[in-house]
Scaffold this motif. Structure first.
Motif, PDB file in Angstrom:
ATOM      1  N   UNK A  87       0.937  -1.469  -0.021  1.00  0.00           N
ATOM      2  CA  UNK A  87       0.030  -0.088   0.060  1.00  0.00           C
ATOM      3  C   UNK A  87       0.943   1.090  -0.039  1.00  0.00           C
ATOM      4  N   UNK A  88       2.089   0.989  -0.298  1.00  0.00           N
ATOM      5  CA  UNK A  88       3.240   2.176  -0.133  1.00  0.00           C
ATOM      6  C   UNK A  88       3.062   2.993  -1.289  1.00  0.00           C
ATOM      7  N   UNK A  89       3.106   4.251  -1.608  1.00  0.00           N
ATOM      8  CA  UNK A  89       3.250   4.980  -2.606  1.00  0.00           C
ATOM      9  C   UNK A  89       4.766   4.864  -3.096  1.00  0.00           C
ATOM     10  N   UNK A  90       4.953   4.837  -4.332  1.00  0.00           N
ATOM     11  CA  UNK A  90       6.238   4.497  -5.134  1.00  0.00           C
ATOM     12  C   UNK A  90       6.777   5.577  -5.574  1.00  0.00           C
TER      13      UNK A  90
ATOM     14  N   UNK B 192      -1.260  -3.591  10.409  1.00  0.00           N
ATOM     15  CA  UNK B 192      -0.689  -3.509   8.989  1.00  0.00           C
ATOM     16  C   UNK B 192      -0.272  -2.153   8.278  1.00  0.00           C
ATOM     17  N   UNK B 193      -1.108  -0.941   8.765  1.00  0.00           N
ATOM     18  CA  UNK B 193      -0.618   0.417   7.790  1.00  0.00           C
ATOM     19  C   UNK B 193       0.784   0.679   8.319  1.00  0.00           C
ATOM     20  N   UNK B 194       1.248   0.936   9.544  1.00  0.00           N
ATOM     21  CA  UNK B 194       2.531   1.259  10.004  1.00  0.00           C
ATOM     22  C   UNK B 194       3.638   0.184   9.095  1.00  0.00           C
ATOM     23  N   UNK B 195       3.250  -1.090   9.194  1.00  0.00           N
ATOM     24  CA  UNK B 195       4.117  -2.063   8.987  1.00  0.00           C
ATOM     25  C   UNK B 195       4.498  -2.186   7.459  1.00  0.00           C
ATOM     26  N   UNK B 196       3.243  -1.794   6.769  1.00  0.00           N
ATOM     27  CA  UNK B 196       3.326  -1.809   5.098  1.00  0.00           C
ATOM     28  C   UNK B 196       4.352  -0.537   4.520  1.00  0.00           C
ATOM     29  N   UNK B 197       4.447   0.380   5.593  1.00  0.00           N
ATOM     30  CA  UNK B 197       5.150   1.732   5.037  1.00  0.00           C
ATOM     31  C   UNK B 197       6.682   1.291   5.408  1.00  0.00           C
ATOM     32  N   UNK B 198       6.860   0.170   6.002  1.00  0.00           N
ATOM     33  CA  UNK B 198       8.399  -0.009   6.208  1.00  0.00           C
ATOM     34  C   UNK B 198       9.227  -0.696   4.889  1.00  0.00           C
ATOM     35  N   UNK B 199       8.192  -1.086   4.196  1.00  0.00           N
ATOM     36  CA  UNK B 199       9.024  -1.882   2.921  1.00  0.00           C
ATOM     37  C   UNK B 199       7.856  -1.535   1.731  1.00  0.00           C
ATOM     38  N   UNK B 200       8.352  -1.672   0.514  1.00  0.00           N
ATOM     39  CA  UNK B 200       7.889  -1.604  -0.677  1.00  0.00           C
ATOM     40  C   UNK B 200       6.709  -2.398  -0.967  1.00  0.00           C
ATOM     41  N   UNK B 201       6.793  -3.707  -0.420  1.00  0.00           N
ATOM     42  CA  UNK B 201       6.054  -4.896  -0.812  1.00  0.00           C
ATOM     43  C   UNK B 201       6.263  -5.879   0.197  1.00  0.00           C
TER      44      UNK B 201
ATOM     45  N   UNK C  90       3.624 -11.327   6.051  1.00  0.00           N
ATOM     46  CA  UNK C  90       2.526 -10.082   6.552  1.00  0.00           C
ATOM     47  C   UNK C  90       1.212 -10.429   7.231  1.00  0.00           C
ATOM     48  N   UNK C  91       0.533 -11.445   6.689  1.00  0.00           N
ATOM     49  CA  UNK C  91      -0.663 -11.904   7.314  1.00  0.00           C
ATOM     50  C   UNK C  91      -0.585 -13.404   7.961  1.00  0.00           C
TER      51      UNK C  91
ATOM     52  N   UNK D  86      -3.460   4.896   5.915  1.00  0.00           N
ATOM     53  CA  UNK D  86      -2.507   4.852   4.637  1.00  0.00           C
ATOM     54  C   UNK D  86      -1.250   4.879   4.921  1.00  0.00           C
ATOM     55  N   UNK D  87      -0.911   5.511   6.228  1.00  0.00           N
ATOM     56  CA  UNK D  87       0.685   5.760   6.482  1.00  0.00           C
ATOM     57  C   UNK D  87       1.091   7.102   5.920  1.00  0.00           C
TER      58      UNK D  87
END
Length: 270
Positions: free
Chosen positions: A70-73, A104-113, A119-120, A200-201
């Protein structure tokens, strides 16, 4: 270049899943520029043993079978190691999705994918196995919807107000402002920022900026012929120079070079 058509989910899952998209794997051959609007999405590779690599600068992340992001790239490319078959992309409602997995939101922002199992956990591994067991696209979609039905039940305290914000942003294609959003919702900026960062982070202003850029990049990709000034003005940019600056920020390329690269590569994953 042909745009991706959305496959609508079953009515019972339409609030959880905003759409399915089928992407020919050949479009990722030779590497392609990745663009994201920050909404959570799960992408399933054609086969569970297939692998893909995300590269941002000197950082690379390799994943197998499927990924969630969910990270913007910015200035990120994708390289599929086995460019045959089709990818199935599932875009999700962030409010309902993160309600089930609040960390999840905070963790997803730690890496691009991320890979689904890492993760789940076991839930992600089960989903990956069920989709891999299906062959046709319709069967894969059915498996995903069935899994969602067991996992993403709406809970008390659901943030319907923020869900309406995301819906409005999508309808406006990002052409709104933070001030307008707070006025429409009747909330203050602190509430909006706190909830945007959680789901969304990102702060709301940056989220709107990247969403608007994604819409502009889509217009650039699929307009024939393309009028760069018209694309800029239609998507809320002051002028063509403003559009060029955003393209360099997100992709490392000027709009014309970005478009030419798409012709050489076949297409770009969004």
């Amino acid at each position: 270049m042909q745009s991706l058509e959305m496959i609508r989910p079953a009515a019972a899952r339409s609030r959880l899943i905003t759409g399915f998209y089928v992407l020919p794997a050949s479009r990722l051959q030779g590497g392609c520029t990745a663009v994201s609007d920050g909404m959570p999405a799960i992408a399933f590779l054609p086969h569970p043993e297939d692998s893909i690599t995300f590269t941002t600068g000197n950082r690379a992340v390799a994943l197998t079978g499927a990924w969630i992001s969910s990270q913007y790239l910015e200035k990120t490319t994708l390289q599929l190691q086995q460019p045959a078959g089709e990818l199935l992309i599932v875009r999700l409602n962030p409010v309902l999705f993160y309600q089930r997995w609040p960390l999840l939101p905070a963790r997803l922002q730690q890496r691009v994918a991320w890979g689904l199992p890492e993760l789940l956990g076991p839930d992600g591994a089960t989903l990956l196995q069920q989709v891999a067991a299906a062959t046709a696209t319709t069967a894969k979609i059915h498996a995903i919807e069935a899994w969602m039905a067991t996992q993403l039940q709406e809970q008390p305290g659901h943030n319907g107000l923020l869900e309406s914000v995301f819906s409005y942003i999508c309808q406006r294609k990002g052409l709104t402002t933070v001030k307008e959003l707070t006025a429409i919702l009747g909330v203050n900026y602190k509430w909006l920022e706190r909830n945007f960062r959680y789901y969304t982070g990102l702060p709301p202003k940056l989220f709107l900026r990247q969403y608007r850029f994604l819409q502009a990049s889509l217009a650039l990709m699929y307009s024939h012929p393309v009028d760069f000034m018209a694309v800029a003005l239609e998507h809320g940019y002051y002028d063509q120079n403003h559009l060029i600056k955003e393209f360099r920020q997100f992709t490392g390329l000027a709009p014309g070079c970005f478009r030419e690269r798409l012709r050489e590569q076949g297409d770009c994953l969004l």
